[in-house]
Each structure stands twice: as structure tokens, then as C-alpha cells.
Design a protein around this motif. Structure first.
Motif, mmCIF file in Angstrom:
data_model
loop_
_atom_site.group_PDB
_atom_site.id
_atom_site.type_symbol
_atom_site.label_atom_id
_atom_site.label_comp_id
_atom_site.label_asym_id
_atom_site.label_seq_id
_atom_site.Cartn_x
_atom_site.Cartn_y
_atom_site.Cartn_z
ATOM 1 N N UNK A 229 0.827 -1.206 0.000
ATOM 2 C CA UNK A 229 0.000 0.000 0.000
ATOM 3 C C UNK A 229 0.858 1.251 0.000
ATOM 4 N N UNK A 230 1.945 1.221 0.747
ATOM 5 C CA UNK A 230 2.872 2.370 0.770
ATOM 6 C C UNK A 230 3.466 2.607 -0.614
ATOM 7 N N UNK A 231 3.876 1.538 -1.294
ATOM 8 C CA UNK A 231 4.462 1.673 -2.622
ATOM 9 C C UNK A 231 3.441 2.196 -3.622
ATOM 10 N N UNK A 232 2.206 1.741 -3.506
ATOM 11 C CA UNK A 232 1.159 2.201 -4.416
ATOM 12 C C UNK A 232 0.833 3.677 -4.171
ATOM 13 N N UNK A 233 0.789 4.082 -2.908
ATOM 14 C CA UNK A 233 0.540 5.506 -2.600
ATOM 15 C C UNK A 233 1.659 6.382 -3.114
ATOM 16 N N UNK A 234 2.883 5.881 -3.004
ATOM 17 C CA UNK A 234 4.035 6.672 -3.461
ATOM 18 C C UNK A 234 4.009 6.912 -4.963
ATOM 19 N N UNK A 235 3.298 6.058 -5.693
ATOM 20 C CA UNK A 235 3.216 6.213 -7.138
ATOM 21 C C UNK A 235 2.208 7.287 -7.546
#
Length: 237
Positions: A229-235
Motif C-alpha cells: 500500500x505504501x508503494x502504491x501511494x508513493x506512485x
């Protein structure tokens, strides 16, 4: 026991230390695992494996080739074949594997993984994505995959979830023409890097994610919802 599946190798090794006597060259977790190596998931040294005379060989219907598993059975070796297509199925199969390997109780990490996926982080909004797993040629997630279900539970809908193939080969122009909201690039099995996104998918937000969090079913499942979820938000979510 012998494991021919990296995910299962990690699950068994951390839960039942000393049970495994051999694993594949791709079984990289847990770090420092000291067992006999018997080749790759697609090309294990069947003769060497038979000489080890294990009580049980752990396999997966997607990771391993049926001719190798048949050869093991013909040699009198019991083979447990898992089928994992979604998160509930992964949790169920992990429990089955550990019990078959002698576990009398569920390991703590399995309870934590189940709890983590009962209430994963809620997305701000759903997005439609393509999820490449290979390049040269380009291959993406298709129907009925564990990784696709993982992403769906985190608010990301696979654009090729309805494809007849589980891992279709799709030319790059067709991928870009699909106009996804997002491209999800795992660092395994193909080691995508931050440069692959802008170079291949200009103008489309790309999320580089830990492939182990996305595709491995084992102890990593306990932290996967949070980290993905963190990686997806960072995108740019």
C-alpha cells in the motif's frame, strides 16, 4: 522434507527449523538457509533429489513441472502439490503444508498474516493497472493469480484479469494503448527497475514494488498489505 517452491521453503524453514534437507537455488529466504541445493524450480536435479530419499517433497502446480513431479512419484516419493490462486487459498495451503511437515500448532506469523488480510489498508480510490512480470517478451498478470488477488484487495484492479491466459504475452503498444491508471512493476521474477517505468510507459504512473511482497505466500504476507500500500501511494495515489 524437500521444497521446490521458494515461498514454501521460507514458510517451513522459519516455522520448523531443521525439517528441510534440500531446496531450490531460488529459495533465498530465510537468509543463510543451509540445505542441499537441487537446481531450479523448473529444472530440479530429480536424480539427486531421489537419492536424498525425503519423506515429502513440497511443490506447486504453477512453479513446478508435472513431468518432474511424476518422476518423483514413480520413484516412490510422496509429493504434496499446492494450488494458490488467491489470498484465502494461500493461507489455507500454508496451514496444510505446515501440518504435513509436522507442525502441531499454527505459527504466529500465519495468524498475523491472516489478521493483516482481514483488514488491509483501505485505498483512497480504486485504480486499473497492468502488472508486467517479464520483459522481452512483455508478459503481464492475467486471470486467477495470487498477485492479482493481492492487488485487488488493495484497490488495484488488473486490466487483464479477464484474459484467457494466466500470464499472457502482450506487445508493449497494446499495453500502453490499454491506458491504465497505473503500472505495477515488481522486482521479481523479472528485476524491473525505476528506469523501466518512464522508459516503457511514459506519462503513466508506475509503482515499483517488492516482488516477494506481491507474489510470495508465506511469512511475507504479514507485512505485504502495509508495504504494498505504501508503494502504491508513493506512485501517486
Amino acid at each position: 522434507m524437500v521444497s521446490l517452491v521458494p515461498s514454501l521453503t521460507e514458510a517451513v524453514a522459519v516455522s520448523l527449523p531443521g525439517v528441510l534437507v534440500a531446496a531450490t537455488d531460488w529459495c533465498t529466504h530465510p537468509a543463510g538457509l543451509d540445505v542441499t541445493r537441487i537446481g531450479g524450480t523448473k529444472n530440479p536435479d530429480v536424480d539427486a533429489l531421489v537419492r536424498l530419499a525425503p519423506d515429502l517433497v513440497l511443490a506447486n502446480e504453477e512453479e513446478n513441472r508435472e513431468p518432474d513431479l511424476t518422476a518423483l512419484r514413480q520413484a516412490g516419493i510422496e509429493v504434496l502439490v499446492t494450488e494458490v490462486r488467491d489470498v484465502p487459498g494461500a493461507l489455507s495451503e500454508l496451514d496444510r503444508v505446515l501440518r504435513a511437515c509436522g507442525a502441531r500448532t499454527r505459527p504466529r506469523w500465519l495468524d498475523e498474516a491472516e489478521a493483516a488480510w482481514e483488514a488491509p489498508p483501505a485505498p483512497a480510490h480504486r485504480q486499473r493497472a497492468i502488472v508486467p512480470v517479464w520483459r522481452r517478451p512483455w508478459m503481464v498478470l492475467g486471470r486467477d493469480t495470487f498477485a492479482g488477488d493481492v492487488l485487488a484487495r488493495l484497490g488495484v484492479d488488473n486490466a487483464y484479469a479477464g484474459h484467457q491466459d494466466r500470464y499472457p504475452r502482450v506487445p508493449l503498444p497494446e499495453l500502453t494503448a490499454a491506458a491504465p491508471d497505473l503500472v505495477v512493476l515488481p522486482d521479481e521474477p523479472y528485476r524491473f527497475t525505476p528506469d523501466d517505468g518512464p522508459e516503457a510507459f511514459p506519462g503513466i504512473p508506475c509503482a515499483l514494488v517488492d516482488g516477494r511482497m506481491l507474489t510470495w505466500y508465506g511469512p511475507s504476507m504479514a507485512r505485504a498489505p502495509e508495504l504494498l500500500s505504501e508503494a502504491l501511494r508513493a506512485a501517486g495515489r
